[in-house]
Design a protein around this motif. Structure first.
Motif, short mmCIF file in Angstrom:
data_model
loop_
_atom_site.label_atom_id
_atom_site.label_comp_id
_atom_site.label_asym_id
_atom_site.label_seq_id
_atom_site.Cartn_x
_atom_site.Cartn_y
_atom_site.Cartn_z
N ILE A 39 0.86 -1.18 0.00
CA ILE A 39 0.00 0.00 0.00
C ILE A 39 0.89 1.22 0.00
O ILE A 39 1.68 1.39 0.92
N PRO A 40 0.82 2.02 -1.02
CA PRO A 40 -0.15 2.09 -2.10
C PRO A 40 0.32 1.49 -3.42
O PRO A 40 -0.50 1.16 -4.27
N GLY A 41 1.64 1.34 -3.62
CA GLY A 41 2.16 0.91 -4.92
C GLY A 41 1.67 -0.46 -5.36
O GLY A 41 1.37 -0.67 -6.54
N GLY A 42 1.60 -1.40 -4.42
CA GLY A 42 1.13 -2.74 -4.76
C GLY A 42 -0.30 -2.76 -5.23
O GLY A 42 -0.67 -3.54 -6.11
N PHE A 43 -1.10 -1.89 -4.64
CA PHE A 43 -2.51 -1.81 -5.04
C PHE A 43 -2.61 -1.35 -6.50
O PHE A 43 -3.35 -1.93 -7.30
N ALA A 44 -1.86 -0.32 -6.85
CA ALA A 44 -1.86 0.18 -8.23
C ALA A 44 -1.35 -0.90 -9.18
O ALA A 44 -1.95 -1.14 -10.24
N ALA A 45 -0.28 -1.56 -8.81
CA ALA A 45 0.29 -2.61 -9.67
C ALA A 45 -0.68 -3.78 -9.83
O ALA A 45 -0.82 -4.32 -10.94
N ALA A 46 -1.35 -4.17 -8.75
CA ALA A 46 -2.31 -5.27 -8.83
C ALA A 46 -3.47 -4.93 -9.76
O ALA A 46 -3.88 -5.76 -10.59
N LEU A 47 -4.00 -3.72 -9.64
CA LEU A 47 -5.10 -3.30 -10.51
C LEU A 47 -4.69 -3.34 -11.98
O LEU A 47 -5.40 -3.89 -12.83
N LEU A 48 -3.54 -2.76 -12.27
CA LEU A 48 -3.09 -2.67 -13.67
C LEU A 48 -2.68 -4.03 -14.22
O LEU A 48 -2.94 -4.33 -15.39
N SER A 49 -2.04 -4.85 -13.41
CA SER A 49 -1.64 -6.19 -13.87
C SER A 49 -2.85 -7.02 -14.22
O SER A 49 -2.87 -7.72 -15.24
N ARG A 50 -3.85 -6.95 -13.38
CA ARG A 50 -5.07 -7.71 -13.64
C ARG A 50 -5.74 -7.21 -14.92
O ARG A 50 -6.19 -7.99 -15.75
N ARG A 51 -5.81 -5.89 -15.07
CA ARG A 51 -6.46 -5.31 -16.25
C ARG A 51 -5.76 -5.72 -17.54
O ARG A 51 -6.40 -5.96 -18.56
N HIS A 52 -4.43 -5.81 -17.51
CA HIS A 52 -3.66 -6.10 -18.72
C HIS A 52 -3.23 -7.57 -18.81
O HIS A 52 -2.51 -7.94 -19.74
N GLY A 53 -3.65 -8.40 -17.84
CA GLY A 53 -3.34 -9.83 -17.89
C GLY A 53 -1.86 -10.14 -17.73
O GLY A 53 -1.33 -11.04 -18.37
N LYS A 54 -1.19 -9.40 -16.85
CA LYS A 54 0.25 -9.59 -16.64
C LYS A 54 0.49 -10.15 -15.24
O LYS A 54 -0.24 -9.83 -14.30
#
Length: 146
Positions: free
Chosen positions: A108-123
């Motif tokens: 928190i907070p960087g991991g939250f941003a990374a998790a959202l974006l990774s999920r969105r882009h399938g990474k």
């Protein structure tokens, strides 16, 4: 391999020694991989005049990696929303099809941003926690449960 790294701890103009261990890791990774770093840093409302606007600076061509360091506004209780917005705006500049893995330092907070974006882009997504806010929240929940 293209690594997209979200760093809540990273050297910045206000705190040049903050998270130097993350920059050292980036420097080592950049010798063999393409690395893009998103490392927002906080400014207080009183610093807006001194620091100017709070969007990302262009990447430094002298570095072997791409670094985005947007400034985000600190307001008690709302700072994480500004951090998340700064990260999301920088992530729009990243060529996602070339990213192989997202790596975040601190949940928190960087991991939250990374998790959202990774999920969105399938990474795939990797988290390295350094006893930040996530660890504090988990410890307080464990104490309440005991």
């Amino acid at each position: 391999m293209h690594i997209l790294l979200f760093a809540s701890l990273y050297p910045n103009p206000k705190s040049p020694h903050m998270g130097v261990f993350v920059e050292q890791q980036v420097r080592a990774l950049a010798k063999q991989h393409q690395v893009t770093v998103i490392a927002p840093y906080m400014i207080r409302p009183s610093e807006l005049v001194r620091w100017g606007s709070w969007h990302a600076k262009p990447p430094d061509p002298a570095k072997a990696w791409t670094l985005y360091q947007p400034r985000y506004l600190y307001l008690p209780g709302l700072w994480w929303i500004f951090y998340l917005l700064a990260s999301l705006l920088c992530a729009r500049k990243v060529h996602w099809p070339s990213v192989d893995v997202a790596h975040a330092h601190v949940a928190i907070p960087g991991g939250f941003a990374a998790a959202l974006l990774s999920r969105r882009h399938g990474k795939p997504f990797v988290l390295t926690e350094h006893t930040g806010r996530f660890a504090q929240v988990m410890a307080s929940r464990a104490r309440r449960a005991a």
